[in-house]
Motif scaffolding. Structure first.
Motif, short mmCIF file in Angstrom:
data_model
loop_
_atom_site.label_atom_id
_atom_site.label_comp_id
_atom_site.label_asym_id
_atom_site.label_seq_id
_atom_site.Cartn_x
_atom_site.Cartn_y
_atom_site.Cartn_z
N ILE A 26 9.07 0.15 11.54
CA ILE A 26 7.92 0.10 11.86
C ILE A 26 7.60 0.79 12.85
O ILE A 26 6.58 0.48 13.28
CB ILE A 26 8.17 -1.37 11.05
CG1 ILE A 26 8.02 -1.25 9.43
CG2 ILE A 26 6.50 -2.29 12.05
CD1 ILE A 26 7.75 -2.81 8.37
N ARG A 31 5.82 4.70 7.67
CA ARG A 31 5.42 3.81 6.89
C ARG A 31 6.85 3.60 5.77
O ARG A 31 6.54 2.61 5.34
CB ARG A 31 4.45 5.07 5.91
CG ARG A 31 3.16 4.33 6.77
CD ARG A 31 2.12 5.42 5.60
NE ARG A 31 1.15 5.40 7.02
CZ ARG A 31 -0.31 6.01 6.34
NH1 ARG A 31 0.15 6.95 4.87
NH2 ARG A 31 -1.24 6.41 7.01
N LEU A 34 7.60 -0.06 5.72
CA LEU A 34 7.00 -0.81 5.17
C LEU A 34 8.08 -0.99 3.73
O LEU A 34 8.18 -1.93 2.68
CB LEU A 34 5.76 -0.37 4.69
CG LEU A 34 4.84 -0.61 6.40
CD1 LEU A 34 3.28 -0.54 5.58
CD2 LEU A 34 4.52 -1.86 6.70
N ILE A 35 7.77 0.06 3.09
CA ILE A 35 8.98 -0.07 1.85
C ILE A 35 10.51 -0.78 2.10
O ILE A 35 10.77 -0.93 1.05
CB ILE A 35 9.22 2.15 1.58
CG1 ILE A 35 7.73 1.97 1.32
CG2 ILE A 35 10.02 1.55 0.01
CD1 ILE A 35 6.65 2.20 0.55
N ASN A 67 3.63 -6.84 3.04
CA ASN A 67 3.63 -5.63 3.25
C ASN A 67 2.76 -4.85 2.28
O ASN A 67 2.65 -3.78 2.73
CB ASN A 67 5.04 -5.43 2.91
CG ASN A 67 5.55 -5.99 4.01
OD1 ASN A 67 5.92 -5.97 5.04
ND2 ASN A 67 6.74 -6.99 3.37
N ILE A 68 2.54 -5.28 0.78
CA ILE A 68 1.72 -4.09 -0.34
C ILE A 68 0.31 -4.41 0.85
O ILE A 68 -0.22 -3.19 1.02
CB ILE A 68 2.02 -4.80 -1.20
CG1 ILE A 68 2.73 -4.74 -2.25
CG2 ILE A 68 0.52 -4.75 -2.28
CD1 ILE A 68 3.25 -5.77 -3.48
N VAL A 71 0.22 -1.21 3.57
CA VAL A 71 0.70 0.21 3.21
C VAL A 71 -0.50 0.15 2.72
O VAL A 71 -1.02 0.99 2.77
CB VAL A 71 1.67 -0.41 2.23
CG1 VAL A 71 1.04 0.96 0.53
CG2 VAL A 71 2.91 -0.61 2.03
N TYR A 72 -1.26 -0.76 2.09
CA TYR A 72 -2.52 -0.07 1.80
C TYR A 72 -3.53 -0.39 2.76
O TYR A 72 -4.44 1.32 2.80
CB TYR A 72 -3.35 -1.61 0.72
CG TYR A 72 -5.22 -1.51 0.58
CD1 TYR A 72 -5.72 -0.26 -0.22
CD2 TYR A 72 -6.05 -2.13 1.59
CE1 TYR A 72 -6.54 -0.29 -0.26
CE2 TYR A 72 -6.91 -2.21 1.39
CZ TYR A 72 -7.66 -0.91 0.07
OH TYR A 72 -9.25 -0.47 0.44
N TRP A 74 -2.88 0.45 5.47
CA TRP A 74 -2.10 1.53 7.00
C TRP A 74 -2.48 3.42 5.87
O TRP A 74 -2.41 4.05 6.32
CB TRP A 74 -0.67 1.90 6.92
CG TRP A 74 -0.10 1.40 8.35
CD1 TRP A 74 -0.43 0.15 8.19
CD2 TRP A 74 1.02 1.18 8.86
NE1 TRP A 74 -0.03 -0.70 9.33
CE2 TRP A 74 1.44 -0.04 9.77
CE3 TRP A 74 2.43 2.15 8.68
CZ2 TRP A 74 2.48 -0.42 10.34
CZ3 TRP A 74 3.12 1.77 9.19
CH2 TRP A 74 3.34 0.74 10.26
N SER A 75 -2.91 2.64 4.70
CA SER A 75 -2.87 4.06 3.87
C SER A 75 -4.78 4.07 3.88
O SER A 75 -5.39 5.77 3.18
CB SER A 75 -2.75 3.63 2.27
OG SER A 75 -1.59 3.86 2.71
#
Length: 82
Positions: A26, A31, A34-35, A67-68, A71-72, A74-75
């Motif tokens: 991070i 990314r 994050l996973i 974190n979910i 991800v959203y 950052w996407s």
């Protein structure tokens, strides 16, 4: 020195490695961090169940949700500039 697996079957060690790796990635704006952090959160919550720690379970469930969200965010394209 012998590495001892605790009553958590090494899940605590895995969670620690995942968390530190996630922070590294991070920090490099990758990314995959994050996973890794989400898998780490699941591991920490599992340790929480084994330790019967409601606080650890709830904290890591909240971290997982954040974190979910990350991800959203950052996407999706930055349309507001903030």
């Amino acid at each position: 020195m012998e590495l001892m697996l605790s009553e958590y079957y090494g899940i605590d060690w895995l969670a620690m490695i995942l968390t530190f790796s996630a922070i590294y990635f991070i920090g490099n704006r990758n990314r995959i961090g994050l996973i890794l952090m989400m898998v780490g959160n699941i591991c920490w919550a599992t340790v929480g169940f084994q330790a019967e720690s409601t606080a650890m379970i709830l904290a890591n469930a909240a971290f997982l949700m954040m974190n979910i969200r990350a991800v959203y965010k950052w996407s999706s394209p930055d349309t507001e500039g903030a």
